[in-house]
Every structure is written in C-alpha cells, then in structure tokens.
Design an enzyme around this catalytic site. Structure first.
Site, PDB file in Angstrom:
ATOM      1  N   ASP A 169       0.868  -1.192   0.000  1.00 37.02           N
ATOM      2  CA  ASP A 169       0.000   0.000   0.000  1.00 37.02           C
ATOM      3  C   ASP A 169       0.902   1.239   0.000  1.00 37.02           C
ATOM      4  O   ASP A 169       2.112   1.137   0.123  1.00 37.02           O
ATOM      5  CB  ASP A 169      -0.927   0.002   1.229  1.00 37.02           C
ATOM      6  CG  ASP A 169      -0.154   0.134   2.538  1.00 37.02           C
ATOM      7  OD1 ASP A 169       0.890  -0.526   2.668  1.00 37.02           O
ATOM      8  OD2 ASP A 169      -0.573   0.905   3.426  1.00 37.02           O
ATOM      9  N   HIS A 496       1.536  -9.010  -3.268  1.00 38.80           N
ATOM     10  CA  HIS A 496       0.476  -8.017  -3.085  1.00 38.80           C
ATOM     11  C   HIS A 496       1.186  -6.667  -2.979  1.00 38.80           C
ATOM     12  O   HIS A 496       1.566  -6.220  -1.895  1.00 38.80           O
ATOM     13  CB  HIS A 496      -0.317  -8.320  -1.811  1.00 38.80           C
ATOM     14  CG  HIS A 496      -1.423  -7.344  -1.547  1.00 38.80           C
ATOM     15  ND1 HIS A 496      -2.684  -7.485  -2.066  1.00 38.80           N
ATOM     16  CD2 HIS A 496      -1.449  -6.192  -0.826  1.00 38.80           C
ATOM     17  CE1 HIS A 496      -3.441  -6.476  -1.673  1.00 38.80           C
ATOM     18  NE2 HIS A 496      -2.717  -5.671  -0.915  1.00 38.80           N
ATOM     19  N   ASP A 542       1.025 -17.875  -3.877  1.00 39.14           N
ATOM     20  CA  ASP A 542       1.707 -16.774  -4.579  1.00 39.14           C
ATOM     21  C   ASP A 542       0.692 -16.078  -5.481  1.00 39.14           C
ATOM     22  O   ASP A 542       0.759 -16.148  -6.696  1.00 39.14           O
ATOM     23  CB  ASP A 542       2.893 -17.321  -5.387  1.00 39.14           C
ATOM     24  CG  ASP A 542       3.639 -16.203  -6.102  1.00 39.14           C
ATOM     25  OD1 ASP A 542       3.497 -15.040  -5.680  1.00 39.14           O
ATOM     26  OD2 ASP A 542       4.356 -16.497  -7.078  1.00 39.14           O
ATOM     27  N   GLU A 551       1.978 -10.156   0.930  1.00 37.07           N
ATOM     28  CA  GLU A 551       2.332  -8.753   0.754  1.00 37.07           C
ATOM     29  C   GLU A 551       3.842  -8.587   0.964  1.00 37.07           C
ATOM     30  O   GLU A 551       4.563  -9.564   1.252  1.00 37.07           O
ATOM     31  CB  GLU A 551       1.552  -7.864   1.745  1.00 37.07           C
ATOM     32  CG  GLU A 551       1.649  -6.401   1.374  1.00 37.07           C
ATOM     33  CD  GLU A 551       0.671  -5.472   2.098  1.00 37.07           C
ATOM     34  OE1 GLU A 551      -0.230  -5.953   2.794  1.00 37.07           O
ATOM     35  OE2 GLU A 551       0.850  -4.246   1.943  1.00 37.07           O
TER      36      GLU A 551
HETATM   37  O1  9MR Z   1       2.429  -6.437   9.373  1.00 29.88           O
HETATM   38  C1  9MR Z   1       1.153  -6.235   9.930  1.00 29.88           C
HETATM   39  C2  9MR Z   1       0.671  -7.532  10.533  1.00 29.88           C
HETATM   40  O2  9MR Z   1       1.499  -7.916  11.601  1.00 29.88           O
HETATM   41  C3  9MR Z   1      -0.767  -7.375  11.003  1.00 29.88           C
HETATM   42  O3  9MR Z   1      -1.266  -8.632  11.423  1.00 29.88           O
HETATM   43  C4  9MR Z   1      -1.624  -6.840   9.854  1.00 29.88           C
HETATM   44  C5  9MR Z   1      -3.081  -6.627  10.237  1.00 29.88           C
HETATM   45  O4  9MR Z   1      -3.215  -5.627  11.162  1.00 29.88           O
HETATM   46  O5  9MR Z   1      -1.100  -5.608   9.385  1.00 29.88           O
HETATM   47  C6  9MR Z   1       0.197  -5.725   8.869  1.00 29.88           C
HETATM   48  O6  9MR Z   1       0.632  -4.496   8.464  1.00 29.88           O
HETATM   49  C7  9MR Z   1       0.124  -3.981   7.251  1.00 29.88           C
HETATM   50  C8  9MR Z   1      -0.182  -2.519   7.518  1.00 29.88           C
HETATM   51  O7  9MR Z   1      -1.256  -2.420   8.401  1.00 29.88           O
HETATM   52  C9  9MR Z   1      -0.424  -1.711   6.270  1.00 29.88           C
HETATM   53  N1  9MR Z   1       0.611  -1.890   5.304  1.00 29.88           N
HETATM   54  C10 9MR Z   1       0.835  -3.285   4.961  1.00 29.88           C
HETATM   55  C11 9MR Z   1       1.208  -4.078   6.179  1.00 29.88           C
HETATM   56  C12 9MR Z   1       1.555  -5.521   5.820  1.00 29.88           C
HETATM   57  O8  9MR Z   1       0.462  -6.287   5.467  1.00 29.88           O
END
Ligand code: 9MR
Ligand code: ZN
Length: 571
Positions: A169, A496, A542, A551
């Site tokens: 993102d 992602h 994947d 991601e």
């Molecule tokens: O890395 C984060 C993971 O530990 C959490 O479980 C998840 C859900 O809250 O969020 C991940 O962080 C994301 C962040 O909120 C936004 N950018 C992408 C991150 C990776 O998925």
C-alpha cells in the site's frame, strides 16, 4: 518424495542441509527410506554421497522429513542433489552469495521511495513517475469540518513528502518506519563491511555509504512527521487503500492521523540512533536528529500515560495498533543514554526492563530488543575494526549489571529458539501456532536474535540457526518457494504490491521478501482458497490478491538485510 534446498545456495564454510519430505500423518509409519543421496555438479558428476537421517513427522508442515547434512562440500560451484528419480533445484556454493543478496534486499527500499520519480539509470525497466506530492491535512481538523465545526478553507495544509511506501500500500507509518530503520542502521553499525557495494541510487558516489543514503531518505520524511510540541503523527495515509494503480495515480487526500505515544517513542529512539550513525558523515543532520529526539523525549515526559491508536471507523489503511508503549519508551531512553551518557536515561530504561514481560523482541509491535542493541552496542560491534567501539572503558556499576542482565536475556531467548529449531523438520524457528500474518518476519527477526546471540557468545549453533532461517526463506520450506523475488529457481513473483500489479512490466521487481504462510488467512481470496485443516506452513499462495499471505513491507526486508549482512561478514 521431494528434495528441498536453499535455492540460492550455501557459503563454503557454513553447515549445509537439504531435506527430503513426503506428506504424512502423525502416527503413520513410513516404511520407505530415501536411500543414498548424491550431491552432483551440473554436469552430473557425483562429488559426495550421503545418507538421509530420519527426522520424523513435522507438525507445522504435516510432512514426513529426512535431513541430509552435506557440510563437507566446500568447493565453489553449482550443484544439484539427487535421490532415486528425484532431483533438487540447482544451487551454488560461493563466497559472495549473501553479499549479493543483501544488495538486492537493500535496493528494494529505493523501489519503495515516495515523492520522487524513479529514473531509468537507477530503476531500469521499473522507472516510474513521482507520487504523493499534494499537501496532507490533519485528521482531527477534517473531522471538525465534517461536523460543521470548522470551515474547509481554514484547514491547515502540510507539505510532508518523501520516505518509503510502507508496503504494497502507499501509506507511511512512523512506527513501521522506525522499526525498519533500526534493523538496517544497527546492521550497518554491527557489520559495516557488509555495505560496501554501490546500490546504484541517485546519491551513489557521494561520501556516504549507499545504505545510509537510502535510510536518510526515510529519516528526512520521518523528521517532518514531528509536530511542533514534539508529538509524532501515527501515520500519513489516505482514508481508504488506493486501487491497484501506480502511485502517481493515487491522488486521494492524505491525512495526518493523531499522535500516538508509540510513534513518539520510536521517533525519539530512531532519531537518537541516527544522530550517532550519521555524525561522521553529516554533522548538521546528526545535530538536527538529536535535537528532534530530545524534543520528542520532552513530549514523552509530559505525557507519561499510554496514548494508543485505533483507526477511525471510516479508515481502512494500516493501523499498527499496540497495547503498550513501554517498550518504545525504554528504547527511547536507552538511545538517548547512548547519545548523551546521562545516567538518568539509563536508570529509566532499567526500570522498564525490570517490569516488561519480554525484552528481546525485534518486531514493530514489540521493539524492546532494540534497547538491548543500544545498551550492548560495544559488545555487538566486535566484528568491526577496533575503532568502531569507542564507548567509555569505565562503566558505572548500574550499566555493568544492566549489560549483564541484557546479555542473559538475549542468550536465554536464543537457547529457546534453538530448541524450537530442533523441533522443526524444516529447521525453522517457528512453532506450529506461530505462522501468523507476516510469519516470515518472525523467522527473520529470530535470525536477527540468533545473530545477536552469536556476537555475544560465538557458539556455532547460533550461527547455524541463522543459516537455517535463511535456508527456510530461500526455499527450504514445505511450499517449495524462495520467498525473495528474483532469487532462486522458483521464487514467488506475484506479491500483493500495487506497483508490481500496475506497472505493466512482466518481470517482478527483485529483492522483495514475502509475508509468508499464515495459518489464519485473513483475506477473502486466501480464506476461500486455503482449505480448512491445511498445515500452517502450507497456508501460502503466490497470488497478488492475498494480502494476508503475500504482501511485502519495508520491515520484512529489513530483518533479511540484517541477517544477510551478518552472514556476509561473520563467516
Ligand atoms: O504487518 C502487519 C501484521 O502484523 C498485522 O497482522 C496486519 C493486520 O493488522 O497488518 C500488517 O501491516 C500492514 C499494515 O497495516 C499496512 N501496510 C501493509 C502491512 C503488511 O500487510
Ligand atoms: Zn508515493
């Protein structure tokens, strides 16, 4: 039966493991034995023959596993492993494998840059336009506008630009940023020789190592996230995640979300750390960073209570919520002690240490271990030139006992991880329940912990533990993927990541680490495609839609940078 190897390869002197596996059930007796295992050159010449040793059933993968130790092989070259009809992917034995990997992992940060065009000489076919230059507004003022308590014309505008996109993102989040920066700046601190290669970025060729150039891009953004009273905004994001468009097309309004005490603590600490790291290269920046750290430390003192962060209900961009800021406050105090030598910071950090449940964690949610890195900096810098470590030789009694306590904490945690590794058929430092969102981060954070332990006490098992974690990331896992794009015969290639999906380039940007398997899939596609009862290590796809499995983020690359730097220097 299938043969798994580290698809990148092995350092000549390191221990080398391969695994043969087949799906099984817990109490099943498997009568087949794999027979002789041959390590062959690319031309089919067998250079070594080994027996596979039965590990048994592995709960995380649901596989029956045999392990092959072929550490004797130390001649540079490309090899394959054969057993009956089975043949592994080719892999290398070579001196510079982890140094080369490190360059790719670091270059990923350049590809995450926001607020500047990525030009062809540096980005090649992944060149792209600039993005996110429009001013941000305060979330709190926007809410007032919505409630009719403020006129839209009165909204303040903030030109806060630059930094790295957090992940797939386009949000930018100080707590995640500080965590990634800490991994990288400490990797540089402990293993400076691992960062001697140009990253081919616009700043290359100036007087600073490129990794510091790259981190400075993030730090300069982070400085702007500090409010005038020393508070630090928790995030700079749009209301909702962008569609799968290039960053320049994401033109929705960016907001500065409210201050959290985690963001202030992390900011204080990482700015103090940066002031030490950059002092020899850029005295003006070092001073600016320390002044900023001291100001935010003042905020922390004036706000001793926890100030958490929850996404407003309209918002779906990242939250990075936390239930405690005590680890962040400890880290901040410890870094300022390192910068100033003022005893009160040390005592404050010590009081947190004594009351925290965990003190050795190295991930964004619990960063307590960073305080240990700061405290034990001198011990951990042993691998670099003598003149690196220039702390006072005479330690106060309180520092001495604190250092001992922290060493013990790190070593105990490392020993616990060694047990977890021996309990895993694939040699990974995760128990079956620990395959969470971003499980590869946990694996890599544990590789950092084991590296730390090795620097404190050069026990071979700790270093082997780091190698095992990198083996897992680079192909020694039950889904047969290398979790680094562009590395290995079968690397994941559909992250992602909005840029990768939207850029129209067939090849995937190399050097990204995937979040990895998640035993509790949390996105629609993964929930639909992963069958209930799938063993956690196999809960991976994947597929770009699967944000809870595949991601990429800056703080999933950063621990890999640390571990690769360790392995490229500590042979
Ligand atoms: O890395 C984060 C993971 O530990 C959490 O479980 C998840 C859900 O809250 O969020 C991940 O962080 C994301 C962040 O909120 C936004 N950018 C992408 C991150 C990776 O998925
Ligand atoms: Zn951007």
């Amino acid at each position: 039966m299938k043969i798994y190897v580290n698809q990148m390869g092995y350092l000549p002197e390191s221990t080398k493991m391969a695994r043969l596996t087949q799906p099984g059930a817990k109490n099943e007796t498997i009568s087949t034995t794999p027979g002789k295992v041959q390590i062959c050159t690319k031309d089919g010449v067998c250079v070594l023959e080994k027996d596979a040793v039965c590990f048994g059933w592995d709960e995380s993968s649901g596989d029956f596993v045999w392990q092959v130790d072929f550490s004797e092989l130390s001649t540079h070259g490309t090899y394959e492993i054969k057993c009956g009809e089975q043949i592994s992917y080719p892999f290398s034995v070579g001196e510079r494998l982890y140094s080369n990997l490190n360059v790719l992992l670091c270059k990923m940060l350049y590809f995450q840059r926001c607020g500047m065009a990525l030009e062809e000489p540096y980005a090649g076919k992944f060149a792209r336009e600039t993005c996110h230059l429009a001013p941000s507004v305060l979330w709190t003022e926007y809410e007032k506008c919505m409630a009719g308590e403020m006129a839209v014309e009165d909204l303040q505008h903030f030109d806060i630009r630059g930094g790295w996109h957090d992940a797939g993102d386009y949000g930018r989040y100080p707590t995640a940023a500080a965590c990634a920066l800490a991994h990288i700046l400490y990797a540089y601190r402990f293993f400076p020789d691992a960062f001697d290669t140009s990253l081919n970025i616009p700043e290359s060729g100036n007087d600073m190592p490129d990794i510091l150039n790259e981190c400075l891009y993030e730090l300069k953004w982070l400085l702007q996230m500090q409010d005038t009273d020393g508070g630090v905004y928790h995030k700079q994001c749009t209301l909702r995640h962008a569609n799968f468009v290039m960053p320049c097309e994401d033109t929705n309004q960016m907001y500065l979300y409210p201050v959290s005490s985690m963001a202030v603590g992390d900011f204080t600490a990482v700015m103090a750390l940066a002031s030490r790291i950059y002092a020899p290269y850029d005295a003006a920046f070092a001073k600016q960073a320390l002044d900023a750290a001291l100001k935010s430390y003042g905020w922390l003192q004036q706000h001793p209570e926890f100030l958490g962060f929850r996404n407003p209900k309209e918002t779906n961009t990242g939250e990075y919520g936390d239930s405690s800021d005590r680890d962040e406050r400890m880290w901040a105090a410890m870094e300022l002690y390192r910068c100033t030598g003022e005893e009160h910071y040390l005592l404050e950090a010590r009081s947190f240490f004594d009351s925290l449940k965990s003190t050795t964690e190295l991930g964004w949610g619990d960063i307590s271990g960073f305080a240990g890195w700061a405290l034990l900096e001198q011990e951990l810098m042993k691998s670099c030139d003598q003149n690196c470590a220039n702390h006072d030789a005479t330690l106060s009694a309180s520092e001495q006992t604190f250092r001992q306590a922290y060493q013990t904490a790190f070593l105990q945690e490392a020993d616990r991880l060694l047990d977890t590794i021996s309990g895993s058929g694939y040699g990974v430092a995760l128990s079956p329940k620990e395959f969470c969102w971003g499980s590869n981060m946990v694996v890599l954070n544990r590789a950092m912990l084991l590296s730390t332990a090795y620097l404190l006490q050069a026990k071979k098992e700790y270093k082997d533990g780091v190698v095992r974690q990198m083996d897992y990331i680079l192909g020694m896992n039950a889904v047969d993927y290398s979790y680094v794009t562009g590395v290995g015969s079968r690397s994941f290639c559909n992250p992602h990541n909005r840029v990768t999906v939207a850029d129209g380039v067939e090849e995937t940007i190399p050097g990204y680490v995937s979040g990895g398997p998640n035993g509790r899939p949390a996105d629609e596609k993964a929930e639909w495609m992963i069958l209930p009862g799938t063993p956690p290590m196999k809960c991976y796809l994947d597929i770009w839609e699967c944000y809870s499995l595949n991601e990429i983020t800056i703080y999933w690359n950063s621990p890999a940078i640390f571990a690769a730097a360790f392995l490229s220097v500590i042979k």
